[in-house]
Design a protein around this motif. Structure first.
Motif, PDB file in Angstrom:
ATOM      1  N   VAL A 119     -16.265   9.266  -9.120  1.00  0.00           N
ATOM      2  CA  VAL A 119     -16.169   7.822  -9.350  1.00  0.00           C
ATOM      3  C   VAL A 119     -16.448   7.557 -10.825  1.00  0.00           C
ATOM      4  CG1 VAL A 119     -17.177   5.568  -8.817  1.00  0.00           C
ATOM      5  CG2 VAL A 119     -16.906   7.271  -7.004  1.00  0.00           C
ATOM      6  N   GLN A 120     -15.631   6.711 -11.418  1.00  0.00           N
ATOM      7  CA  GLN A 120     -15.839   6.266 -12.794  1.00  0.00           C
ATOM      8  C   GLN A 120     -16.188   4.787 -12.741  1.00  0.00           C
ATOM      9  OE1 GLN A 120     -12.039   7.221 -14.510  1.00  0.00           O
ATOM     10  NE2 GLN A 120     -12.751   9.228 -15.194  1.00  0.00           N
ATOM     11  N   SER A 121     -17.126   4.366 -13.580  1.00  0.00           N
ATOM     12  CA  SER A 121     -17.510   2.954 -13.588  1.00  0.00           C
ATOM     13  C   SER A 121     -17.904   2.545 -14.993  1.00  0.00           C
ATOM     14  CB  SER A 121     -18.661   2.707 -12.617  1.00  0.00           C
ATOM     15  OG  SER A 121     -19.785   3.469 -12.995  1.00  0.00           O
ATOM     16  N   GLY A 122     -17.956   1.244 -15.183  1.00  0.00           N
ATOM     17  CA  GLY A 122     -18.324   0.732 -16.490  1.00  0.00           C
ATOM     18  C   GLY A 122     -18.445  -0.771 -16.467  1.00  0.00           C
ATOM     19  N   MET A 123     -18.525  -1.333 -17.666  1.00  0.00           N
ATOM     20  CA  MET A 123     -18.678  -2.773 -17.829  1.00  0.00           C
ATOM     21  C   MET A 123     -17.569  -3.249 -18.759  1.00  0.00           C
ATOM     22  SD  MET A 123     -20.578  -5.460 -17.264  1.00  0.00           S
ATOM     23  CE  MET A 123     -22.342  -5.318 -17.175  1.00  0.00           C
ATOM     24  N   SER A 124     -16.930  -4.343 -18.371  1.00  0.00           N
ATOM     25  CA  SER A 124     -15.905  -4.956 -19.218  1.00  0.00           C
ATOM     26  C   SER A 124     -16.287  -6.409 -19.447  1.00  0.00           C
ATOM     27  CB  SER A 124     -14.537  -4.863 -18.545  1.00  0.00           C
ATOM     28  OG  SER A 124     -14.468  -5.743 -17.442  1.00  0.00           O
ATOM     29  N   ALA A 125     -15.448  -7.126 -20.143  1.00  0.00           N
ATOM     30  CA  ALA A 125     -15.694  -8.547 -20.391  1.00  0.00           C
ATOM     31  C   ALA A 125     -15.716  -9.338 -19.083  1.00  0.00           C
ATOM     32  CB  ALA A 125     -14.628  -9.106 -21.323  1.00  0.00           C
ATOM     33  N   ARG A 126     -15.049  -8.812 -18.054  1.00  0.00           N
ATOM     34  CA  ARG A 126     -14.991  -9.480 -16.751  1.00  0.00           C
ATOM     35  C   ARG A 126     -16.106  -9.032 -15.803  1.00  0.00           C
ATOM     36  NH1 ARG A 126      -8.586  -8.823 -15.551  1.00  0.00           N
ATOM     37  NH2 ARG A 126      -7.869  -9.731 -17.495  1.00  0.00           N
ATOM     38  N   GLY A 127     -16.918  -8.084 -16.211  1.00  0.00           N
ATOM     39  CA  GLY A 127     -18.014  -7.609 -15.367  1.00  0.00           C
ATOM     40  C   GLY A 127     -17.899  -6.129 -15.065  1.00  0.00           C
ATOM     41  N   ASN A 128     -18.631  -5.686 -14.057  1.00  0.00           N
ATOM     42  CA  ASN A 128     -18.636  -4.274 -13.669  1.00  0.00           C
ATOM     43  C   ASN A 128     -17.311  -3.887 -13.037  1.00  0.00           C
ATOM     44  OD1 ASN A 128     -21.297  -3.958 -14.481  1.00  0.00           O
ATOM     45  ND2 ASN A 128     -22.098  -4.490 -12.476  1.00  0.00           N
ATOM     46  N   TRP A 129     -16.916  -2.647 -13.251  1.00  0.00           N
ATOM     47  CA  TRP A 129     -15.720  -2.124 -12.605  1.00  0.00           C
ATOM     48  C   TRP A 129     -15.994  -0.708 -12.124  1.00  0.00           C
ATOM     49  CZ3 TRP A 129     -13.758   2.344 -14.653  1.00  0.00           C
ATOM     50  CH2 TRP A 129     -14.092   2.646 -15.964  1.00  0.00           C
ATOM     51  N   ALA A 130     -15.193  -0.262 -11.157  1.00  0.00           N
ATOM     52  CA  ALA A 130     -15.289   1.110 -10.646  1.00  0.00           C
ATOM     53  C   ALA A 130     -13.907   1.555 -10.189  1.00  0.00           C
ATOM     54  CB  ALA A 130     -16.273   1.193  -9.493  1.00  0.00           C
ATOM     55  N   LYS A 131     -13.661   2.849 -10.308  1.00  0.00           N
ATOM     56  CA  LYS A 131     -12.416   3.413  -9.802  1.00  0.00           C
ATOM     57  C   LYS A 131     -12.655   4.860  -9.397  1.00  0.00           C
ATOM     58  CE  LYS A 131     -10.300   5.248 -14.017  1.00  0.00           C
ATOM     59  NZ  LYS A 131      -9.079   5.303 -14.810  1.00  0.00           N
ATOM     60  N   GLN A 132     -11.826   5.344  -8.481  1.00  0.00           N
ATOM     61  CA  GLN A 132     -11.889   6.735  -8.057  1.00  0.00           C
ATOM     62  C   GLN A 132     -10.476   7.207  -7.761  1.00  0.00           C
ATOM     63  OE1 GLN A 132     -14.271   7.641  -4.586  1.00  0.00           O
ATOM     64  NE2 GLN A 132     -14.366   9.793  -5.143  1.00  0.00           N
ATOM     65  N   GLU A 133     -10.121   8.345  -8.316  1.00  0.00           N
ATOM     66  CA  GLU A 133      -8.803   8.924  -8.070  1.00  0.00           C
ATOM     67  C   GLU A 133      -8.904   9.956  -6.956  1.00  0.00           C
ATOM     68  OE1 GLU A 133      -6.772   8.396 -12.424  1.00  0.00           O
ATOM     69  OE2 GLU A 133      -7.856  10.253 -12.039  1.00  0.00           O
ATOM     70  N   PHE A 134      -7.801  10.098  -6.212  1.00  0.00           N
ATOM     71  CA  PHE A 134      -7.740  11.101  -5.160  1.00  0.00           C
ATOM     72  C   PHE A 134      -6.309  11.616  -5.043  1.00  0.00           C
ATOM     73  CE2 PHE A 134      -6.867   7.073  -3.176  1.00  0.00           C
ATOM     74  CZ  PHE A 134      -5.920   7.321  -2.191  1.00  0.00           C
ATOM     75  N   VAL A 135      -6.196  12.861  -4.587  1.00  0.00           N
ATOM     76  CA  VAL A 135      -4.888  13.502  -4.437  1.00  0.00           C
ATOM     77  C   VAL A 135      -4.529  13.533  -2.961  1.00  0.00           C
ATOM     78  CG1 VAL A 135      -3.567  15.627  -4.792  1.00  0.00           C
ATOM     79  CG2 VAL A 135      -5.248  14.893  -6.504  1.00  0.00           C
ATOM     80  N   LEU A 136      -3.357  13.007  -2.649  1.00  0.00           N
ATOM     81  CA  LEU A 136      -2.851  12.970  -1.283  1.00  0.00           C
ATOM     82  C   LEU A 136      -1.699  13.959  -1.152  1.00  0.00           C
ATOM     83  CD1 LEU A 136      -3.096  11.267   1.421  1.00  0.00           C
ATOM     84  CD2 LEU A 136      -1.028  10.126   0.612  1.00  0.00           C
ATOM     85  N   GLU A 137      -1.784  14.829  -0.139  1.00  0.00           N
ATOM     86  CA  GLU A 137      -0.687  15.754   0.156  1.00  0.00           C
ATOM     87  C   GLU A 137       0.079  15.195   1.348  1.00  0.00           C
ATOM     88  OE1 GLU A 137      -0.849  20.309  -0.024  1.00  0.00           O
ATOM     89  OE2 GLU A 137      -1.109  19.836   2.110  1.00  0.00           O
ATOM     90  N   PHE A 138       1.404  15.114   1.225  1.00  0.00           N
ATOM     91  CA  PHE A 138       2.211  14.506   2.280  1.00  0.00           C
ATOM     92  C   PHE A 138       3.505  15.289   2.473  1.00  0.00           C
ATOM     93  CE2 PHE A 138       3.113  12.597  -1.778  1.00  0.00           C
ATOM     94  CZ  PHE A 138       4.493  12.503  -1.826  1.00  0.00           C
ATOM     95  N   PRO A 139       4.091  15.238   3.685  1.00  0.00           N
ATOM     96  CA  PRO A 139       5.334  15.948   3.949  1.00  0.00           C
ATOM     97  C   PRO A 139       6.491  15.311   3.178  1.00  0.00           C
ATOM     98  CG  PRO A 139       4.661  14.686   5.884  1.00  0.00           C
ATOM     99  CD  PRO A 139       3.588  14.536   4.859  1.00  0.00           C
TER     100      PRO A 139
END
Length: 74
Positions: free
Chosen positions: A15-35
């Motif tokens: 998880v990556q997080s931080g602070m911007s002018a609009r407030g706190n933010w967070a994001k998380q990347e994930f890898v999906l395997e699909f047919p």
């Protein structure tokens, strides 16, 4: 326009997080395997905002999921 893919979570990045002018933010990347025809493909998705990151925390690598997403680029 929302699209959906069903597949298996192969990897969850930190998880990556931080602070911007609009407030706190967070994001998380994930890898999906699909047919994809006779083969499998992988795509990397980003869960933005605390709600979506918290929802992703319920799943582990190897779990089957359905991902709804909007393909956008800036």
């Amino acid at each position: 326009m929302a699209l959906e893919l069903e597949g298996t979570i192969r990897r969850k990045l930190d998880v990556q997080s931080g602070m911007s002018a609009r407030g706190n933010w967070a994001k998380q990347e994930f890898v999906l395997e699909f047919p994809d025809g006779n083969f499998t493909s992988q795509a990397c998705f980003t869960a933005w905002v605390q709600d979506k990151v918290a929802e992703l925390a319920k799943y582990r690598e190897g779990d089957s999921v359905k991902v709804s997403f909007n393909p956008k680029s800036r």
